[in-house]
Design an enzyme around this catalytic site. Sequence first.
Site, PDB file in Angstrom:
ATOM      1  N   SER A 125       0.832  -1.205   0.000  1.00  0.00           N
ATOM      2  CA  SER A 125       0.000   0.000   0.000  1.00  0.00           C
ATOM      3  C   SER A 125       0.864   1.251   0.000  1.00  0.00           C
ATOM      4  CB  SER A 125      -0.863  -0.033   1.262  1.00  0.00           C
ATOM      5  OG  SER A 125      -1.384   1.237   1.542  1.00  0.00           O
ATOM      6  N   TYR A 150      -2.032  -1.645  11.033  1.00  0.00           N
ATOM      7  CA  TYR A 150      -2.306  -2.148   9.682  1.00  0.00           C
ATOM      8  C   TYR A 150      -1.162  -1.756   8.737  1.00  0.00           C
ATOM      9  CZ  TYR A 150      -3.734  -1.654   4.867  1.00  0.00           C
ATOM     10  OH  TYR A 150      -3.735  -1.678   3.501  1.00  0.00           O
ATOM     11  N   LYS A 154       1.990  -4.007   6.569  1.00  0.00           N
ATOM     12  CA  LYS A 154       2.405  -3.932   5.158  1.00  0.00           C
ATOM     13  C   LYS A 154       3.921  -3.731   5.065  1.00  0.00           C
ATOM     14  CE  LYS A 154      -1.549  -4.615   3.255  1.00  0.00           C
ATOM     15  NZ  LYS A 154      -1.813  -5.921   2.638  1.00  0.00           N
TER      16      LYS A 154
HETATM   17  N1  UFG Z   1     -13.249  10.307   3.484  1.00  0.00           N
HETATM   18  C1  UFG Z   1     -14.280  11.115   3.894  1.00  0.00           C
HETATM   19  N2  UFG Z   1     -15.402  10.545   4.413  1.00  0.00           N
HETATM   20  C2  UFG Z   1     -15.536   9.176   4.539  1.00  0.00           C
HETATM   21  C3  UFG Z   1     -14.481   8.360   4.110  1.00  0.00           C
HETATM   22  C4  UFG Z   1     -13.345   8.953   3.597  1.00  0.00           C
HETATM   23  O1  UFG Z   1     -14.189  12.347   3.799  1.00  0.00           O
HETATM   24  O2  UFG Z   1     -16.572   8.734   5.031  1.00  0.00           O
HETATM   25  C5  UFG Z   1     -12.043  10.904   2.919  1.00  0.00           C
HETATM   26  C6  UFG Z   1     -10.791  10.606   3.744  1.00  0.00           C
HETATM   27  O3  UFG Z   1     -10.634  11.552   4.760  1.00  0.00           O
HETATM   28  C7  UFG Z   1      -9.713  10.668   2.679  1.00  0.00           C
HETATM   29  C8  UFG Z   1     -10.419  10.197   1.401  1.00  0.00           C
HETATM   30  O4  UFG Z   1     -11.805  10.334   1.666  1.00  0.00           O
HETATM   31  O5  UFG Z   1      -9.328  11.985   2.490  1.00  0.00           O
HETATM   32  C9  UFG Z   1     -10.133   8.750   1.075  1.00  0.00           C
HETATM   33  O6  UFG Z   1     -10.395   7.961   2.224  1.00  0.00           O
HETATM   34  P1  UFG Z   1     -10.442   6.370   2.190  1.00  0.00           P
HETATM   35  O7  UFG Z   1     -10.770   5.905   3.557  1.00  0.00           O
HETATM   36  O8  UFG Z   1     -11.314   5.921   1.070  1.00  0.00           O
HETATM   37  O9  UFG Z   1      -8.975   6.004   1.764  1.00  0.00           O
HETATM   38  P2  UFG Z   1      -7.600   6.258   2.554  1.00  0.00           P
HETATM   39  O10 UFG Z   1      -6.750   7.009   1.601  1.00  0.00           O
HETATM   40  O11 UFG Z   1      -7.783   6.819   3.869  1.00  0.00           O
HETATM   41  O12 UFG Z   1      -7.192   4.755   2.769  1.00  0.00           O
HETATM   42  C10 UFG Z   1      -6.386   4.111   1.888  1.00  0.00           C
HETATM   43  C11 UFG Z   1      -6.630   2.599   1.947  1.00  0.00           C
HETATM   44  C12 UFG Z   1      -6.172   2.024   3.250  1.00  0.00           C
HETATM   45  C13 UFG Z   1      -4.776   2.509   3.573  1.00  0.00           C
HETATM   46  C14 UFG Z   1      -4.745   3.991   3.566  1.00  0.00           C
HETATM   47  C15 UFG Z   1      -3.385   4.500   3.926  1.00  0.00           C
HETATM   48  O13 UFG Z   1      -7.998   2.290   1.772  1.00  0.00           O
HETATM   49  O14 UFG Z   1      -6.145   0.625   3.143  1.00  0.00           O
HETATM   50  O15 UFG Z   1      -5.095   4.439   2.261  1.00  0.00           O
HETATM   51  O16 UFG Z   1      -3.220   5.825   3.703  1.00  0.00           O
HETATM   52  F1  UFG Z   1      -4.365   2.105   4.780  1.00  0.00           F
END
Ligand code: UFG
Length: 341
Positions: A125, A150, A154
Amino acid sequence: MGKVLVTGGTGYIGSHTVVELMQTGLEPVIVDNLSNSLMEVLDGICEITGKQPLFYEVDLKDVTKLKRIFQENQFESVIHFAAYKAVGESVEKPLLYYENNLVSLINLLKLMSEFRVNSLVFSSSCTVYGQPEELPVTENAPVVKAMSPYGNTKQIAEEIITDAVQAKMIEQAVLLRYFNPIGAHPSAKIGELPLNVPNNLVPFITQTAIGLREELKIFGDDYNTPDGSCIRDYINVVDLAKAHIAAVKRMKESAIPVEVFNVGTGNGVSVFEVVNAFQRVSGQDLNYSIVGRRSGDVEKVYADTNKANELLGWKAEKSLDETILSAWEWEKYIRLKDQNY
Ligand code: UFG
């Protein structure tokens, strides 16, 4: 026809990769404990490909049962997806994450060594980069201290695999560092299927639009980005699945022991841009509100994809609109189809 062991093959990225493997003429064999996926996914795969892949309901922590699978099949490669992946849960239950994600990997590597299965593709990741200093981030950027157990699994897994290759337990590995996978198969027969409240942005959006959730909460609009929301690199899951096929091929053609590739589009997209794209392509008005930042979120991250483009001969092809529409089509299909889902 080469058999490829796909761990976590009924999961989100796993199932799309199984379809691509079958369509390339490889023979995936799935092992999954169904801890975060459903057996019905196999029907979706079968509807797309016309064939049912071989499936074992086995937990990778059970080395005896896993060994039986290696005895019954001769694999040419392994693609290892199976892992727990909820960042927040990993903070609450670190030992569960270390045990599940690392014991599984160690069992797999031991058996690969014993049965001389020499090549491994691993799901890593972009979380390993934390908040990179330079964007787009290249594979040479430093791996920083993980922000969650988590993320740490990785990083440790990448090291375990590298050490196992160095010790010649297996010959080769490709570590694929995924950015943010979204969307579904264009047939809408398989897609992302969160069994609980989704943590990720796109499934939360589609579930809100279909009426399962009241509103999307946007986590922060005060970041140092053009519209104040976080920036990510959203990669279509079918494009991502194809990167695994390219990785399997790469190991047949090159003798490099361990290679790392970013798998993203190279484009940074904000949360508001995703929300607007969803409203545009679906014609739905989305209920949302802006709330405080989510702890552990990085401000912006997107991939430099040159290495994957050049060495894997792979490139993300699908547009953001097309990808978001596929997520919406899948959401509509799955809610209509079956109450079991
Ligand atoms: N977000 C919202 N509301 C939500 C969900 C997400 O505003 O309900 C925003 C988050 O703050 C972020 C963006 O949408 O800015 C993307 O969020 P995600 O949760 O979809 O994805 P992430 O980038 O946080 O997560 C991804 C992977 C994880 C990994 C992570 C590490 O899904 O497995 O990157 O940075 F661990």
